[in-house]
Design an enzyme around this catalytic site. Structure first.
Site, PDB file in Angstrom:
ATOM      1  CE1 TYR A   1     -10.196  -1.370   3.254  1.00 29.47           C
ATOM      2  CE2 TYR A   1      -9.796  -3.734   3.146  1.00 29.47           C
ATOM      3  CZ  TYR A   1      -9.471  -2.441   2.775  1.00 29.47           C
ATOM      4  OH  TYR A   1      -8.444  -2.231   1.893  1.00 29.47           O
TER       5      TYR A   1
ATOM      6  CB  CYS B   1      -0.987  17.212   9.115  1.00 29.94           C
ATOM      7  SG  CYS B   1      -1.163  15.920  10.362  1.00 29.94           S
TER       8      CYS B   1
ATOM      9  CD  GLU C   1      -8.327  -4.550  -0.760  1.00 29.15           C
ATOM     10  OE1 GLU C   1      -8.149  -4.490   0.464  1.00 29.15           O
ATOM     11  OE2 GLU C   1      -7.861  -3.707  -1.550  1.00 29.15           O
TER      12      GLU C   1
ATOM     13  CG  ASP D   1      -6.629   0.552   5.153  1.00 27.20           C
ATOM     14  OD1 ASP D   1      -6.613   1.792   5.320  1.00 27.20           O
ATOM     15  OD2 ASP D   1      -5.728  -0.052   4.540  1.00 27.20           O
TER      16      ASP D   1
END
Length: 285
Positions: A111, A200, A28, A129
């Site tokens: 995060y 969407c 990460e 993110d």
């Protein structure tokens, strides 16, 4: 989303059953602002050399910087070394499992703490993110917001979509992240193969591209490039390097400024006038 992930997820070692919480944490940190294809070989070498936090903590910060190579933003190497040291000293060498404990580690932000809690320990926490935020913004809000940073409001909104089961929630989070990386990309999104096609709001509104509030960062001729050249010289050396050699990294004034900034960041040390080295590297005889 889960079906999409099952079918199309990339086979990445930090997602596999043998991945350790330390391996997830390292991945990460390395993946911040760095593509997967560049991270993969460095992550593998890093875990081969330092499979546990205590292994990294036992070496100097300079060795972490040296192993970081050309991943960019080398202060992340210092953060990992600091985190490894704290994990070893405070947590008995085991990566802590909660967001609250992870946030106490040096250099670990919102995060990363949430990503490690979710992906290493299966916690039900929102992980947002840039990829996840882009999906959230387009699919739910119907707008495109290029290069916008994740906020607490994004995490709160994302938490409403998490499945109740913690393990499923963690898998859902990585599935949304993968959708942003593979289909709902920043440039030329592959809407026709998106599992959310028809749901969407951005796609239904005509897929109007947004205008970034932050400019794209350049590289050539910048301080980042000159800092990288200075660190490359120091990584290649077994000991101190002269100031004259380091100042050849770019125009003299820029090189001096970059060398001073590297000293201020703790990425370079000097214990003798005119000589510089990585932290913990052997001093000049």
């Amino acid at each position: 989303m889960l079906e999409f992930y099952d079918r199309h997820a990339r086979d990445l070692p930090w997602r596999g059953p043998s991945a350790t919480p330390w391996g997830v944490l390292v991945s990460e940190v390395m993946l911040q602002q760095t593509p997967v294809n560049r991270v993969l070989p460095v992550w593998t070498q890093w875990l081969d050399r330092w499979p546990r936090p205590a292994d990294l903590a036992a070496e100097s910060a300079g060795e972490a910087i040296r192993a970081w190579g050309r991943l960019g933003y080398p202060r992340r190497a210092l953060r990992l070394h600091g985190a490894a040291t704290a994990i070893t000293a405070v947590h008995g060498g085991a990566v802590p499992a909660t967001v609250e404990e992870l946030l106490q580690l040096p250099g670990i932000g919102e995060y990363t703490a949430r990503a490690v809690a979710a992906f290493a320990f299966g916690a039900r926490v929102p992980v947002v993110d840039t990829n996840v935020r882009r999906v959230l913004s387009r699919v739910v809000r119907g707008v495109d917001e290029p290069r916008a940073s994740a906020t607490a409001a994004d995490r709160l909104e994302m938490s409403a979509y998490l499945p109740e089961d913690p393990a499923t929630a963690a898998r859902f989070s990585v599935a949304v992240m993968e959708l942003g990386a593979l289909r709902c990309t920043a440039v030329r999104p592959d809407c026709e193969r998106c599992p959310l096609l028809g749901r969407c709001r951005w796609q239904r509104a005509g897929s109007v591209a947004g205008v970034a509030k932050r400019p794209v960062q350049t590289w050539h001729g910048t301080d980042r490039q000159v800092r990288g050249r200075i660190l490359a010289q120091l990584r290649a050396a077994s000991g101190p390097v002269t100031e004259l050699d380091l100042l050849a990294a770019g125009p003299p004034d820029q090189s001096r400024r970059c060398l001073s900034s590297l000293l201020a960041d703790g990425l370079v040390e000097s214990d003798q006038p005119g000589w510089y080295r990585l932290p913990g590297a052997p001093a000049r005889p």
